[in-house]
Design a protein around this motif. Structure first.
Motif, mmCIF file in Angstrom:
data_model
loop_
_atom_site.group_PDB
_atom_site.id
_atom_site.type_symbol
_atom_site.label_atom_id
_atom_site.label_comp_id
_atom_site.label_asym_id
_atom_site.label_seq_id
_atom_site.Cartn_x
_atom_site.Cartn_y
_atom_site.Cartn_z
ATOM 1 N N PHE A 152 -22.659 32.682 -3.515
ATOM 2 C CA PHE A 152 -23.588 33.724 -3.955
ATOM 3 C C PHE A 152 -25.032 33.245 -3.947
ATOM 4 O O PHE A 152 -25.323 32.048 -4.013
ATOM 5 N N ILE A 153 -25.921 34.218 -3.841
ATOM 6 C CA ILE A 153 -27.353 33.995 -4.009
ATOM 7 C C ILE A 153 -27.668 34.164 -5.487
ATOM 8 O O ILE A 153 -27.340 35.190 -6.085
ATOM 9 N N GLY A 154 -28.268 33.158 -6.091
ATOM 10 C CA GLY A 154 -28.663 33.265 -7.489
ATOM 11 C C GLY A 154 -30.076 33.815 -7.603
ATOM 12 O O GLY A 154 -30.956 33.449 -6.822
ATOM 13 N N ILE A 155 -30.288 34.711 -8.547
ATOM 14 C CA ILE A 155 -31.618 35.273 -8.795
ATOM 15 C C ILE A 155 -31.900 35.134 -10.286
ATOM 16 O O ILE A 155 -31.134 35.626 -11.112
ATOM 17 N N ALA A 239 -25.071 28.235 -7.377
ATOM 18 C CA ALA A 239 -25.514 29.142 -6.315
ATOM 19 C C ALA A 239 -25.742 28.382 -5.015
ATOM 20 O O ALA A 239 -25.970 27.165 -5.012
ATOM 21 N N VAL A 240 -25.695 29.109 -3.895
ATOM 22 C CA VAL A 240 -26.004 28.508 -2.600
ATOM 23 C C VAL A 240 -27.514 28.401 -2.421
ATOM 24 O O VAL A 240 -28.027 27.435 -1.870
ATOM 25 N N THR A 241 -28.218 29.389 -2.892
ATOM 26 C CA THR A 241 -29.674 29.344 -2.923
ATOM 27 C C THR A 241 -30.147 30.132 -4.127
ATOM 28 O O THR A 241 -29.389 30.927 -4.699
ATOM 29 N N LEU A 242 -31.386 29.922 -4.519
ATOM 30 C CA LEU A 242 -31.914 30.534 -5.727
ATOM 31 C C LEU A 242 -33.271 31.173 -5.449
ATOM 32 O O LEU A 242 -34.154 30.545 -4.870
ATOM 33 N N ILE A 243 -33.408 32.428 -5.844
ATOM 34 C CA ILE A 243 -34.716 33.082 -5.875
ATOM 35 C C ILE A 243 -35.234 32.847 -7.286
ATOM 36 O O ILE A 243 -34.730 33.424 -8.254
ATOM 37 N N SER A 244 -36.211 31.999 -7.403
ATOM 38 C CA SER A 244 -36.564 31.361 -8.663
ATOM 39 C C SER A 244 -37.651 32.091 -9.436
ATOM 40 O O SER A 244 -38.595 32.633 -8.858
ATOM 41 N N SER A 245 -37.528 32.058 -10.749
ATOM 42 C CA SER A 245 -38.646 32.432 -11.609
ATOM 43 C C SER A 245 -39.541 31.205 -11.738
ATOM 44 O O SER A 245 -39.266 30.159 -11.146
ATOM 45 N N GLY A 246 -40.577 31.303 -12.548
ATOM 46 C CA GLY A 246 -41.446 30.151 -12.762
ATOM 47 C C GLY A 246 -41.102 29.389 -14.019
ATOM 48 O O GLY A 246 -41.949 28.693 -14.575
ATOM 49 N N SER A 247 -39.853 29.501 -14.482
ATOM 50 C CA SER A 247 -39.476 28.900 -15.752
ATOM 51 C C SER A 247 -38.650 27.629 -15.572
ATOM 52 O O SER A 247 -38.078 27.358 -14.510
ATOM 53 N N GLY A 248 -38.550 26.866 -16.667
ATOM 54 C CA GLY A 248 -37.737 25.662 -16.664
ATOM 55 C C GLY A 248 -36.271 25.957 -16.463
ATOM 56 O O GLY A 248 -35.519 25.104 -15.975
#
Length: 313
Positions: A152-155, A239-248
């Motif tokens: 899955f793609i992690g968001i 996740a296989v890839t992550l669409i990241s927030s700007g958080s820790g």
């Protein structure tokens, strides 16, 4: 008989402060690695702090982090309290001085509210050690055990205490801000277009379904039911890839699982993934068109390999 290093009277202690779990774990991780490298016993960190903010903001996670970890993995109880009361304390930067001292002494690792994510530099490249230790000290009910049925793609969409801004230019100069849902959506559509159809995407967020509707209305996108902060970080790290927030939170998930991530400009903050074959695995992209071809190729290969593993099971 082998003598104890530092006369057996030197200790490490993490004092995270009143921060979120992502920032708090940076003090713990630095302390753990220093203790391991110097053969020094570690005192149980202070995880218990009362945080009023989560109650005032009606957040789902009240940040009671002392409930996430076992109490018996480091020096604890009366022995811990006695050492904290009697031993001489040194800061992390005074560690070399502490080694030369006599008597009982403690090196204390703290966080910094001004630029705390810089401490990822101190643990960079040691993700496997940190991950295994985190799994060792976590209480079992905060460790994901269920099998992932498909890659899955992690968001990660951070809302809560992050500031909502109306001027998009602020996003390029300020941290701890909410990123536009349209940006997450655009990046997801781009990844799917270049990799393979409607890949499953799982959204991790402290926002509700109404706020996240522009993202959740896309096909094969699901909102993860929040558990604890630690459980969700570990879950997202698969996740296989992550669409990241700007958080820790995003940074820790990416760090622990070495998950390639896409960040909004100025929101990467620090590198947490070890580069592979000189391919940037944490690009900052303002639109879906900005996602580098090399990154897409890397993600496609990861999905392909994991899908083949799934077929063999």
């Amino acid at each position: 008989m082998k003598s104890e290093p530092w006369n057996g009277k030197l200790y490490g202690y993490a004092c995270p402060g009143r921060y979120g779990l992502g920032h708090s774990m940076l003090a713990w991780a630095r302390c753990f690695l220093w203790c391991r490298d110097n053969e020094v016993p570690m005192l149980a960190p202070r995880w218990l702090y009362f945080r009023l903010g989560p109650y005032l903001r009606h957040e789902m996670d009240k940040r009671t982090y002392h409930k996430l970890f076992r109490k018996d993995t480091y020096i604890h109880g009366i022995h811990r309290w006695w050492l904290l009361g009697k031993a001489k304390r040194f800061t992390e930067h005074q560690a070399a001085e502490a080694k030369l001292e006599q008597g009982r002494r403690i090196v204390v690792f703290r966080n910094d509210g001004a630029n705390n994510t810089r401490f990822f530099r101190a643990i960079f490249g040691r993700h496997e050690e940190v991950r295994l230790e985190l799994l060792r000290i976590a209480r079992p009910d905060h460790i994901p055990v269920e099998t992932i049925h498909e890659p899955f793609i992690g968001i990660h969409v951070r809302m809560g205490d992050f500031t909502r801004v109306s001027d998009p230019s602020i996003l390029h100069t300020t941290n701890n801000v909410q990123l536009p849902l349209d940006w997450y959506r655009d990046i997801l559509v781009s990844i799917r277009r270049h990799v393979a159809g409607n890949l499953h995407a799982r959204v991790f967020s402290d926002g509700n379904m109404q706020l996240l509707a522009p993202l959740l209305e896309l096909p094969n996108v699901s909102l993860v039911n929040p558990r604890s902060a630690l459980y969700d970080i570990l879950d997202l790290s698969r996740a296989v890839t992550l669409i990241s927030s700007g958080s820790g939170f995003s940074m820790w998930a990416s760090y622990l699982g070495q998950v390639p991530r896409i960040c909004f400009p100025n929101q990467r903050r620090e590198y947490v993934v070890t580069p592979s074959a000189k391919i940037g695995l944490e690009p900052e992209c303002e639109t879906g068109e900005d996602v580098p071809a090399a990154f897409i190729a890397n993600i496609a290969d990861r999905f392909h390999r994991l899908s083949n593993v799934k077929q063999l099971l």
